[in-house]
Write a protein that holds these residues in place. Structure first.
Motif, PDB file in Angstrom:
ATOM      1  N   LEU A  49       0.857  -1.291  -0.137  1.00 35.47           N
ATOM      2  CA  LEU A  49      -0.068   0.005   0.074  1.00 35.47           C
ATOM      3  C   LEU A  49       0.813   1.352   0.004  1.00 35.47           C
ATOM      4  N   GLN A  50       0.582   1.952  -0.876  1.00 39.70           N
ATOM      5  CA  GLN A  50       1.336   3.467  -0.817  1.00 39.70           C
ATOM      6  C   GLN A  50       0.632   4.218  -0.067  1.00 39.70           C
ATOM      7  N   ARG A  51       1.349   5.282   0.327  1.00 38.09           N
ATOM      8  CA  ARG A  51       0.870   6.143   1.523  1.00 38.09           C
ATOM      9  C   ARG A  51      -0.365   7.059   0.868  1.00 38.09           C
ATOM     10  N   ASN A  52      -0.381   7.319  -0.439  1.00 35.81           N
ATOM     11  CA  ASN A  52      -1.315   8.276  -1.118  1.00 35.81           C
ATOM     12  C   ASN A  52      -2.635   7.582  -1.323  1.00 35.81           C
ATOM     13  N   LYS A  53      -2.611   6.277  -0.994  1.00 31.49           N
ATOM     14  CA  LYS A  53      -3.807   5.597  -1.214  1.00 31.49           C
ATOM     15  C   LYS A  53      -4.727   5.456   0.116  1.00 31.49           C
ATOM     16  N   ALA A  54      -4.081   5.959   1.152  1.00 30.80           N
ATOM     17  CA  ALA A  54      -4.497   5.784   2.607  1.00 30.80           C
ATOM     18  C   ALA A  54      -6.078   6.352   2.576  1.00 30.80           C
ATOM     19  N   ARG A  55      -6.246   7.185   2.033  1.00 33.44           N
ATOM     20  CA  ARG A  55      -7.310   7.832   2.176  1.00 33.44           C
ATOM     21  C   ARG A  55      -8.693   6.951   1.528  1.00 33.44           C
ATOM     22  N   SER A  56      -8.113   6.612   0.425  1.00 38.77           N
ATOM     23  CA  SER A  56      -9.094   5.825  -0.248  1.00 38.77           C
ATOM     24  C   SER A  56      -9.440   4.329   0.339  1.00 38.77           C
ATOM     25  N   VAL A  57      -8.456   3.737   0.774  1.00 45.04           N
ATOM     26  CA  VAL A  57      -8.619   2.365   1.587  1.00 45.04           C
ATOM     27  C   VAL A  57      -9.354   2.579   2.891  1.00 45.04           C
ATOM     28  N   VAL A  58      -9.069   3.473   3.439  1.00 42.40           N
ATOM     29  CA  VAL A  58      -9.925   3.509   4.845  1.00 42.40           C
ATOM     30  C   VAL A  58     -11.336   3.653   4.699  1.00 42.40           C
ATOM     31  N   ARG A  59     -11.768   3.907   3.305  1.00 42.02           N
ATOM     32  CA  ARG A  59     -13.254   3.976   3.307  1.00 42.02           C
ATOM     33  C   ARG A  59     -14.127   2.750   3.141  1.00 42.02           C
ATOM     34  N   TYR A  60     -13.190   1.737   2.816  1.00 44.85           N
ATOM     35  CA  TYR A  60     -13.796   0.449   2.735  1.00 44.85           C
ATOM     36  C   TYR A  60     -13.345  -0.592   3.457  1.00 44.85           C
ATOM     37  N   ALA A  61     -11.923  -0.692   3.500  1.00 49.48           N
ATOM     38  CA  ALA A  61     -11.443  -1.665   4.237  1.00 49.48           C
ATOM     39  C   ALA A  61     -11.603  -1.761   5.882  1.00 49.48           C
ATOM     40  N   ASP A  62     -11.703  -2.971   6.348  1.00 52.85           N
ATOM     41  CA  ASP A  62     -11.971  -3.140   7.905  1.00 52.85           C
ATOM     42  C   ASP A  62     -10.568  -3.565   8.300  1.00 52.85           C
ATOM     43  N   VAL A  63      -9.662  -4.193   7.452  1.00 51.68           N
ATOM     44  CA  VAL A  63      -8.464  -4.615   8.137  1.00 51.68           C
ATOM     45  C   VAL A  63      -7.373  -4.170   7.122  1.00 51.68           C
ATOM     46  N   ILE A  64      -6.291  -3.495   7.537  1.00 52.40           N
ATOM     47  CA  ILE A  64      -5.048  -3.349   6.547  1.00 52.40           C
ATOM     48  C   ILE A  64      -4.075  -4.372   6.962  1.00 52.40           C
ATOM     49  N   GLU A  65      -3.725  -5.306   6.190  1.00 53.72           N
ATOM     50  CA  GLU A  65      -2.938  -6.459   6.667  1.00 53.72           C
ATOM     51  C   GLU A  65      -1.379  -6.177   6.328  1.00 53.72           C
ATOM     52  N   SER A  66      -1.073  -5.177   5.545  1.00 55.09           N
ATOM     53  CA  SER A  66       0.279  -4.945   4.975  1.00 55.09           C
ATOM     54  C   SER A  66       1.158  -3.577   5.368  1.00 55.09           C
ATOM     55  N   VAL A  67       0.666  -3.130   6.518  1.00 59.99           N
ATOM     56  CA  VAL A  67       1.666  -2.161   7.081  1.00 59.99           C
ATOM     57  C   VAL A  67       3.029  -2.415   7.444  1.00 59.99           C
ATOM     58  N   ASP A  68       3.911  -1.620   6.458  1.00 60.13           N
ATOM     59  CA  ASP A  68       5.294  -2.113   6.779  1.00 60.13           C
ATOM     60  C   ASP A  68       6.333  -1.006   6.892  1.00 60.13           C
ATOM     61  N   SER A  69       5.612   0.161   7.402  1.00 62.31           N
ATOM     62  CA  SER A  69       6.605   1.356   7.754  1.00 62.31           C
ATOM     63  C   SER A  69       5.849   2.163   8.568  1.00 62.31           C
ATOM     64  N   GLU A  70       6.634   2.980   9.454  1.00 64.14           N
ATOM     65  CA  GLU A  70       6.087   3.975  10.354  1.00 64.14           C
ATOM     66  C   GLU A  70       5.417   4.985   9.441  1.00 64.14           C
ATOM     67  N   ARG A  71       5.935   5.574   8.333  1.00 63.12           N
ATOM     68  CA  ARG A  71       5.397   6.469   7.670  1.00 63.12           C
ATOM     69  C   ARG A  71       3.857   5.851   7.133  1.00 63.12           C
ATOM     70  N   LEU A  72       3.813   4.706   6.748  1.00 68.18           N
ATOM     71  CA  LEU A  72       2.407   4.278   6.308  1.00 68.18           C
ATOM     72  C   LEU A  72       1.537   4.450   7.452  1.00 68.18           C
ATOM     73  N   ALA A  73       1.954   4.057   8.619  1.00 70.30           N
ATOM     74  CA  ALA A  73       0.939   3.773   9.804  1.00 70.30           C
ATOM     75  C   ALA A  73       0.602   5.161  10.209  1.00 70.30           C
ATOM     76  N   VAL A  74       1.350   6.259   9.924  1.00 66.31           N
ATOM     77  CA  VAL A  74       0.943   7.535  10.274  1.00 66.31           C
ATOM     78  C   VAL A  74      -0.083   8.034   9.244  1.00 66.31           C
ATOM     79  N   ALA A  75       0.135   7.744   7.900  1.00 63.97           N
ATOM     80  CA  ALA A  75      -0.787   8.220   7.018  1.00 63.97           C
ATOM     81  C   ALA A  75      -2.114   7.596   7.084  1.00 63.97           C
ATOM     82  N   LEU A  76      -2.327   6.056   7.485  1.00 64.61           N
ATOM     83  CA  LEU A  76      -3.422   5.315   7.903  1.00 64.61           C
ATOM     84  C   LEU A  76      -4.161   5.992   9.128  1.00 64.61           C
ATOM     85  N   GLY A  77      -3.280   6.407  10.306  1.00 65.69           N
ATOM     86  CA  GLY A  77      -3.857   6.860  11.248  1.00 65.69           C
ATOM     87  C   GLY A  77      -4.434   8.227  11.115  1.00 65.69           C
TER      88      GLY A  77
END
Length: 236
Positions: A91-119
């Motif tokens: 998952l690229q960070r720029n897709k975070a806002r899209s993914v959180v609209r429909y996903a219940d679980v993100i299984e592929s967080v692999d960096s602190e920067r992605l975690a922050v973006a998803l948060g």
């Protein structure tokens, strides 16, 4: 209608075989029936297949591309099926806002920067977004996943976010590795993570070719595509 009936029968037979494999693996591992959740990986398959699986009792589905997953989730929900959607791809960070609209679980967080973006993207959700940290079993981050030393930093970042809930870990057995060796290593890391964060008990591991090894080593979720849906390569 005939095609739908034929596909439903095909999926029902495949699903029964997969569930029997999971049950046998649980029994062999001394684990209770129902200890392992099947996540049907429906990437490249149409929403009609997802709806058939929902009708057969599947509750969890996995997707790995945002554009495909967003449209499919919308179509499935419009048809009245409520499923638990897992995003399992990189998952690229720029897709975070899209993914959180429909996903219940993100299984592929692999960096602190992605975690922050998803948060940040999940801050307005009514319930926190469940997150699994993808672990690189062989230490090669090029194939996705955090190396062992980064697991604690990334998991702490997820756990400290109001918009996220740390669920546990996910991994793929590296090519060329014995699955038992891979999932044994994952089990050790999962245990250490659960000690650090007691609620993080999910272990997503195992696919069509190695689910038995994953169950032996404590997987709570297995991600099954080919054995369930077959070898089709397109949405239509």
């Amino acid at each position: 209608m005939g095609d739908d009936n034929g596909r439903r029968a095909e999926l029902a037979a495949n699903l029964q075989r997969v569930r029997e494999r999971i049950d046998r693996a649980c029994e062999a591992a001394g684990r209770p029936p129902g200890a392992v959740t099947l996540t049907a990986v429906t990437k490249t398959y149409p929403a009609s297949d997802v709806l058939l699986l929902a009708g057969l009792g599947v509750t969890d589905v996995g997707e790995n591309k945002d554009q495909e997953a967003a449209a499919k989730a919308a179509e499935v929900r419009a048809a009245g099926a409520e499923l638990r959607w897992h995003f399992v791809g990189r998952l690229q960070r720029n897709k975070a806002r899209s993914v959180v609209r429909y996903a219940d679980v993100i299984e592929s967080v692999d960096s602190e920067r992605l975690a922050v973006a998803l948060g940040r993207a999940a801050a307005d959700r009514p319930v926190p977004l469940d997150v699994l940290i993808q672990v690189s079993i062989d230490g090669d981050p090029e194939r996705g996943g955090v190396i062992e030393n980064d697991l604690w930093r990334v998991s702490d970042s997820v756990a400290s976010s109001d918009g996220l809930r740390l669920g546990g870990v996910m991994a793929v057995a590296p090519l060329g590795w014995d699955p038992d060796r891979a999932f044994e290593k994952l089990a050790v890391l999962a245990g250490q993570l659960a000690e650090r964060h007691p609620g993080a008990t999910t272990v997503s591991a195992g696919m069509s070719g190695d689910l038995e090894a994953a169950v032996r080593h404590g997987a709570t979720h297995v991600r099954i595509g080919t054995s369930l849906l077959g070898m089709r390569n397109s949405l239509r």
